[in-house]
Design a protein around this motif. Structure first.
Motif, mmCIF file in Angstrom:
data_model
loop_
_atom_site.group_PDB
_atom_site.id
_atom_site.type_symbol
_atom_site.label_atom_id
_atom_site.label_comp_id
_atom_site.label_asym_id
_atom_site.label_seq_id
_atom_site.Cartn_x
_atom_site.Cartn_y
_atom_site.Cartn_z
ATOM 1 N N SER A 85 -26.327 27.377 10.774
ATOM 2 C CA SER A 85 -26.306 26.439 9.646
ATOM 3 C C SER A 85 -24.875 26.075 9.269
ATOM 4 O O SER A 85 -23.931 26.799 9.576
ATOM 5 N N THR A 87 -22.651 23.922 5.941
ATOM 6 C CA THR A 87 -22.715 23.356 4.594
ATOM 7 C C THR A 87 -21.580 22.359 4.401
ATOM 8 O O THR A 87 -20.439 22.609 4.799
ATOM 9 N N ASP A 105 -23.962 20.237 -2.627
ATOM 10 C CA ASP A 105 -23.792 21.031 -1.419
ATOM 11 C C ASP A 105 -25.017 20.764 -0.554
ATOM 12 O O ASP A 105 -26.155 20.898 -1.026
ATOM 13 N N THR A 107 -26.871 21.638 3.110
ATOM 14 C CA THR A 107 -26.920 22.555 4.244
ATOM 15 C C THR A 107 -27.893 22.012 5.277
ATOM 16 O O THR A 107 -28.989 21.571 4.938
#
Length: 137
Positions: A85, A87, A105, A107
């Protein structure tokens, strides 16, 4: 790397209260991400690979309103990379006052179309992202 994308608030962005509807901000930050990818990747080669980048989480904080005619700047940058992942931090400000309108934010994961699963980031991509993040530390 920090990408800056400007958007002018149009009438169709407004709700009944005559300010930008909250759902529109998601579209604005998506436009900012696409502009970031245009700059970060070479000739959209990432779209030709087996990989796709689905968003799995968005945290958004609304700080102030935007109105018809405002010029907004979407600032986009990578802030954290995990095994699968990544971000991004995105901030929308009013130009020229620099008043913060939205902080978000976002992700997403590195997803293999063939495997139909999240996979670890390719090494070359990880290195480029890490360099981009380090530039702001």
């Amino acid at each position: 790397m920090l990408n800056k994308t400007q958007i002018k608030v149009r009438g169709y962005h407004l709700d009944l209260f005559q300010h930008v509807n909250n759902a529109r901000y998601l579209e604005f930050i998506e436009e900012g991400r696409w502009a970031f990818f245009d700059e970060f990747f070479d000739d959209n080669d990432w779209m030709q690979q087996d990989l796709v980048w689905p968003v799995v989480n968005i945290n958004i904080n609304f700080k102030s309103e935007a109105n018809f005619g405002d010029v907004l700047e979407v600032q986009t940058r990578y802030t954290k990379i995990g095994n699968r992942s990544i971000t991004m931090q995105q901030t929308i400000i009013k130009v020229p006052t620099n008043e913060i309108v939205v902080e978000a934010d976002v992700t997403y994961v590195c997803f293999s179309k063939a495997a139909k699963a999240a996979i670890p980031f390719p090494d070359d991509f990880r290195q480029r992202v890490e360099l981009s993040i380090a530039a702001f530390e």
